[in-house]
Design an enzyme around this catalytic site. Structure first.
Site, PDB file in Angstrom:
ATOM      1  N   THR A 196      29.205  27.360 -18.450  1.00 29.31           N
ATOM      2  CA  THR A 196      28.941  28.536 -19.102  1.00 29.31           C
ATOM      3  C   THR A 196      30.834  29.125 -19.006  1.00 29.31           C
ATOM      4  O   THR A 196      32.125  27.925 -18.436  1.00 29.31           O
ATOM      5  CB  THR A 196      28.780  28.918 -17.197  1.00 29.31           C
ATOM      6  OG1 THR A 196      27.996  28.276 -16.671  1.00 29.31           O
ATOM      7  CG2 THR A 196      29.071  30.648 -17.091  1.00 29.31           C
ATOM      8  N   ARG A 218      14.095  31.200 -21.003  1.00 30.52           N
ATOM      9  CA  ARG A 218      14.625  30.989 -19.593  1.00 30.52           C
ATOM     10  C   ARG A 218      15.367  31.742 -18.938  1.00 30.52           C
ATOM     11  O   ARG A 218      15.811  31.958 -19.885  1.00 30.52           O
ATOM     12  CB  ARG A 218      14.777  29.974 -19.042  1.00 30.52           C
ATOM     13  CG  ARG A 218      15.460  29.369 -18.086  1.00 30.52           C
ATOM     14  CD  ARG A 218      17.012  28.785 -18.282  1.00 30.52           C
ATOM     15  NE  ARG A 218      17.776  28.247 -17.107  1.00 30.52           N
ATOM     16  CZ  ARG A 218      19.024  27.849 -17.427  1.00 30.52           C
ATOM     17  NH1 ARG A 218      19.722  28.477 -18.028  1.00 30.52           N
ATOM     18  NH2 ARG A 218      19.419  27.591 -15.955  1.00 30.52           N
ATOM     19  N   VAL A 219      15.774  32.417 -18.019  1.00 29.45           N
ATOM     20  CA  VAL A 219      17.150  33.004 -17.635  1.00 29.45           C
ATOM     21  C   VAL A 219      18.073  32.574 -16.331  1.00 29.45           C
ATOM     22  O   VAL A 219      17.930  31.789 -15.725  1.00 29.45           O
ATOM     23  CB  VAL A 219      16.180  34.227 -16.725  1.00 29.45           C
ATOM     24  CG1 VAL A 219      17.471  35.685 -16.250  1.00 29.45           C
ATOM     25  CG2 VAL A 219      15.411  35.418 -17.779  1.00 29.45           C
ATOM     26  N   SER A 220      19.082  32.768 -17.037  1.00 29.17           N
ATOM     27  CA  SER A 220      19.736  32.114 -16.423  1.00 29.17           C
ATOM     28  C   SER A 220      20.646  32.781 -15.044  1.00 29.17           C
ATOM     29  O   SER A 220      20.574  34.266 -15.480  1.00 29.17           O
ATOM     30  CB  SER A 220      21.511  31.868 -17.225  1.00 29.17           C
ATOM     31  OG  SER A 220      22.587  31.906 -16.681  1.00 29.17           O
ATOM     32  N   ASP A 221      21.354  32.099 -14.571  1.00 27.09           N
ATOM     33  CA  ASP A 221      22.260  33.392 -12.907  1.00 27.09           C
ATOM     34  C   ASP A 221      23.226  33.526 -14.112  1.00 27.09           C
ATOM     35  O   ASP A 221      23.443  34.691 -13.021  1.00 27.09           O
ATOM     36  CB  ASP A 221      22.803  32.027 -12.439  1.00 27.09           C
ATOM     37  CG  ASP A 221      23.760  30.555 -13.183  1.00 27.09           C
ATOM     38  OD1 ASP A 221      24.705  31.231 -12.590  1.00 27.09           O
ATOM     39  OD2 ASP A 221      23.538  29.896 -13.507  1.00 27.09           O
ATOM     40  N   GLY A 251      27.240  25.940 -13.317  1.00 23.24           N
ATOM     41  CA  GLY A 251      26.491  25.074 -13.102  1.00 23.24           C
ATOM     42  C   GLY A 251      25.203  24.827 -13.873  1.00 23.24           C
ATOM     43  O   GLY A 251      25.017  25.120 -14.398  1.00 23.24           O
ATOM     44  N   ILE A 252      24.176  24.101 -12.786  1.00 24.82           N
ATOM     45  CA  ILE A 252      22.922  24.234 -13.148  1.00 24.82           C
ATOM     46  C   ILE A 252      22.370  25.352 -12.681  1.00 24.82           C
ATOM     47  O   ILE A 252      22.065  25.991 -11.203  1.00 24.82           O
ATOM     48  CB  ILE A 252      22.093  23.492 -12.199  1.00 24.82           C
ATOM     49  CG1 ILE A 252      22.263  21.720 -12.951  1.00 24.82           C
ATOM     50  CG2 ILE A 252      20.471  23.543 -12.587  1.00 24.82           C
ATOM     51  CD1 ILE A 252      22.296  21.666 -14.144  1.00 24.82           C
ATOM     52  N   GLY A 253      21.863  26.654 -13.451  1.00 27.96           N
ATOM     53  CA  GLY A 253      21.907  28.133 -13.175  1.00 27.96           C
ATOM     54  C   GLY A 253      20.684  28.300 -12.154  1.00 27.96           C
ATOM     55  O   GLY A 253      20.810  28.845 -11.490  1.00 27.96           O
TER      56      GLY A 253
END
Length: 313
Positions: free
Chosen positions: A174, A202-205, A224-226
């Site tokens: 990111t 899939r939707v990211s943070d 990081g991991i979304g």
């Protein structure tokens, strides 16, 4: 001029588990420091925090070292879909695009949506906005990302990524920028190419307040991991806690400690209205650099046991 606030800036290019060798470290450091230098100059010239955040995100998106814009990872079907958001802390207004393709700088679309009634658009809406704005069609694919995807196809998507840029796992890739301007305004921006090989849709943070949030008190951009960031609602949680009376260090420490207890894999950068710079991580490496008003620094070699670091105003 006596009422002017000394601007502050912090940026990140992702998080992960390692930086492979000094050559990699120095290359990442130079990329981040050069961007901090250019963007901080804008703040010194009186540009708004939002303008600085947009420019910083553009520069990070244009650098193929990072997983956003040019150099974004490919999804399971071999397509690139990017997400980005912008939050103006003074207006407390959020805008973003989700899974957009064929644009050089997703942050530019988030910027355009700041004044719209509908401020977060998914793939179809983002594509229509791109056409309305007549932005040039752009292919963000790089040879390295294509090679990674082909290698993963050979391995049946076993997630053994092949030499990811910035030498961290693509799933944590990111970019983000948080700025405090001379008027005391705070803005935050975050952009990503996703985690790579993910399920379509899939939707990211990065296009949620969970990963990017700001108000008059503070601003936060996460990496990081979304899914871990979403589960913690990390950015909004840190910012809201500052409004509830915690200092930024206290808010970050409490939030990152909770994330660590929940075995999350993430990192965050932040600024508050007093000019304090704070970062935190549960991952081993956070690719962050900052300008504290005097000099440029970074936390690339921050390898102690602390989960939170800070530069006090």
């Amino acid at each position: 001029m006596s009422n002017m606030i000394k601007p502050k800036l912090i940026i990140h290019g992702g998080a992960g588990s390692s930086l492979k060798g000094k050559g990699g470290l120095e290359a990442v450091r130079k990329s981040l420091h050069d961007i901090v230098s250019e963007v901080y100059q804008l703040l010194l010239e009186g540009k708004s925090a939002t303008d600085a955040v947009i420019r910083g995100c553009q520069l990070l998106e244009d650098n193929p070292r990072f997983n956003a814009g040019t150099g974004s990872v490919l999804q399971s079907d071999g397509q690139i879909r990017m997400s980005a958001s912008l939050m103006d802390g003074e207006k407390q207004r959020f805008s973003g695009v989700i899974n957009v393709s064929r644009v050089q700088n997703p942050i530019n679309l988030a910027q355009k949506l700041q004044e719209e009634d509908d401020r977060v658009l998914s793939d179809y809406g983002s594509a229509e906005l791109l056409r309305e704005l007549n932005f040039p069609i752009y292919d963000p694919l790089t040879d390295l990302r294509l090679h990674e995807w082909i290698e993963e196809r050979k391995e049946n998507f076993t997630k053994k990524m092949a030499g990811v840029v910035a030498e961290t796992e693509a799933g944590r890739g990111t970019i983000g920028v948080v700025a405090l301007d001379t008027q005391g305004r705070i803005s935050a921006g975050t952009s990503t190419g996703g985690k790579g090989l993910e399920r379509i849709g899939r939707v990211s943070d990065s296009a949620m307040p969970a990963g990017n949030y700001a108000n008059a008190y503070a601003g936060v951009s996460c990496t990081g991991i979304g899914e871990d960031i979403i589960d913690e609602c990390l950015a909004a949680k840190v910012v809201i806690r500052t409004g509830d009376g915690l200092s930024l260090v206290e808010a970050m420490t409490k939030s990152i400690t909770e994330a660590q207890e929940n075995k999350r894999d993430l990192g965050a950068i932040s600024l508050d209205r007093h000019g304090n710079i704070v970062w935190g991580k549960t991952s081993e490496v956070l690719l962050a650099a900052y300008h504290d008003g005097k000099t440029i620094g970074d936390c690339l070699e921050w390898d102690n046991d602390d989960i939170v670091g800070s530069i006090d105003n």
